[in-house]
Design an enzyme around this catalytic site. Structure first.
Site, PDB file in Angstrom:
ATOM      1  N   HIS A 112      50.416  44.061  56.599  1.00  0.00           N
ATOM      2  CA  HIS A 112      51.229  43.729  57.768  1.00  0.00           C
ATOM      3  C   HIS A 112      52.711  44.031  57.557  1.00  0.00           C
ATOM      4  O   HIS A 112      53.210  43.962  56.445  1.00  0.00           O
ATOM      5  CB  HIS A 112      51.121  42.231  58.085  1.00  0.00           C
ATOM      6  CG  HIS A 112      49.732  41.757  58.303  1.00  0.00           C
ATOM      7  ND1 HIS A 112      49.328  40.489  57.952  1.00  0.00           N
ATOM      8  CD2 HIS A 112      48.643  42.357  58.848  1.00  0.00           C
ATOM      9  CE1 HIS A 112      48.058  40.328  58.270  1.00  0.00           C
ATOM     10  NE2 HIS A 112      47.614  41.448  58.807  1.00  0.00           N
ATOM     11  N   LYS A 131      60.518  38.758  52.230  1.00  0.00           N
ATOM     12  CA  LYS A 131      59.597  37.644  51.999  1.00  0.00           C
ATOM     13  C   LYS A 131      59.634  37.236  50.530  1.00  0.00           C
ATOM     14  O   LYS A 131      59.752  38.080  49.645  1.00  0.00           O
ATOM     15  CB  LYS A 131      58.154  38.043  52.342  1.00  0.00           C
ATOM     16  CG  LYS A 131      57.928  38.312  53.804  1.00  0.00           C
ATOM     17  CD  LYS A 131      56.483  38.716  54.062  1.00  0.00           C
ATOM     18  CE  LYS A 131      56.259  38.976  55.540  1.00  0.00           C
ATOM     19  NZ  LYS A 131      54.907  39.475  55.794  1.00  0.00           N
ATOM     20  N   TYR A 140      55.053  31.222  51.921  1.00  0.00           N
ATOM     21  CA  TYR A 140      56.097  32.231  51.838  1.00  0.00           C
ATOM     22  C   TYR A 140      57.271  31.917  52.746  1.00  0.00           C
ATOM     23  O   TYR A 140      57.133  31.265  53.761  1.00  0.00           O
ATOM     24  CB  TYR A 140      55.559  33.633  52.118  1.00  0.00           C
ATOM     25  CG  TYR A 140      54.821  33.837  53.420  1.00  0.00           C
ATOM     26  CD1 TYR A 140      55.407  34.519  54.471  1.00  0.00           C
ATOM     27  CD2 TYR A 140      53.515  33.374  53.575  1.00  0.00           C
ATOM     28  CE1 TYR A 140      54.724  34.737  55.654  1.00  0.00           C
ATOM     29  CE2 TYR A 140      52.819  33.589  54.748  1.00  0.00           C
ATOM     30  CZ  TYR A 140      53.433  34.275  55.791  1.00  0.00           C
ATOM     31  OH  TYR A 140      52.746  34.478  56.962  1.00  0.00           O
ATOM     32  N   ASP A 171      42.848  43.549  61.430  1.00  0.00           N
ATOM     33  CA  ASP A 171      43.107  44.076  60.091  1.00  0.00           C
ATOM     34  C   ASP A 171      42.149  45.209  59.726  1.00  0.00           C
ATOM     35  O   ASP A 171      42.519  46.131  59.007  1.00  0.00           O
ATOM     36  CB  ASP A 171      43.049  42.962  59.046  1.00  0.00           C
ATOM     37  CG  ASP A 171      44.312  42.119  59.020  1.00  0.00           C
ATOM     38  OD1 ASP A 171      45.298  42.489  59.688  1.00  0.00           O
ATOM     39  OD2 ASP A 171      44.315  41.081  58.338  1.00  0.00           O
TER      40      ASP A 171
END
Length: 186
Positions: free
Chosen positions: A64, A73, A133, A172
């Site tokens: 992603h 991130k 995260y 996905d």
């Protein structure tokens, strides 16, 4: 200072962070994030959103990215273990299209810093994993992008044991190829 060890990776900008863990008979303590320590290590970002997910063995999330609102991130595993992957999408980068992966687990307590303009994904290796995260921009659902996890041009070597069934969303499974992504940049 000195509460974290930072390893640079073969792809510029990616960093694996190992915190210092203070343990005794009661358990342990560690700082998972300290702005001063991270800034001293070259990670001088302002995080605006924290996320956490839980997944069972075989779940693969990714690859992603956010298109117009890219995010730095800082990812880690709270329980269990995952194999975490970042793919360089920085146009003009000498490592454009290259990937790097690292095992993150509750046991090794490593964290992975992924700068803006990387695709990101992970596969759960343990029976169950909780993944946390921090992000430097808010999630914009209409800005979502992705790449096929098994794109042969990228060539991620996922440590998927024989017989492990992958569990993925339809989205996905159907992301486009890296060739399609590259063509859209022109």
């Amino acid at each position: 200072m000195g509460k974290i060890t930072v390893e640079t990776c073969e792809i510029e900008g990616l960093k694996v962070i190992t915190p210092t863990v203070f343990g005794d008979a009661r358990g342990y303590f560690m700082e998972t994030y300290n702005y001063n320590d991270f800034a001293a290590a070259g990670i001088d970002q302002t995080f605006v959103q924290d996320n956490q997910s839980a997944s069972k063995k075989g779940v693969l999330r990714g690859l992603h990215f956010q298109k117009q609102y890219p995010q730095d991130k800082l990812v880690r595993v709270v329980s269990g273990a995952v194999f975490d992957v970042a793919v360089d999408l920085r146009k003009g980068s000498p490592t454009f299209g290259k990937w790097f992966g690292v095992e993150l687990s509750a046991e090794n307590k490593k964290q992975f810093f992924i700068p803006k303009n990387f695709a990101h994904g992970f596969v759960v290796l343990s029976d169950f994993a909780e993944f946390a995260y921090k992000c430097t921009d808010f999630y914009h659902p209409d800005d979502e992008g992705g790449l096929r996890y098994d794109d042969p041009e990228i060539g991620v070597v996922w440590p998927i044991p024989e017989g492990m069934e992958l569990i993925m969303t339809e989205k996905d499974r159907n992301w486009g190829s890296f060739a399609e992504y590259r063509a859209a940049l022109k």
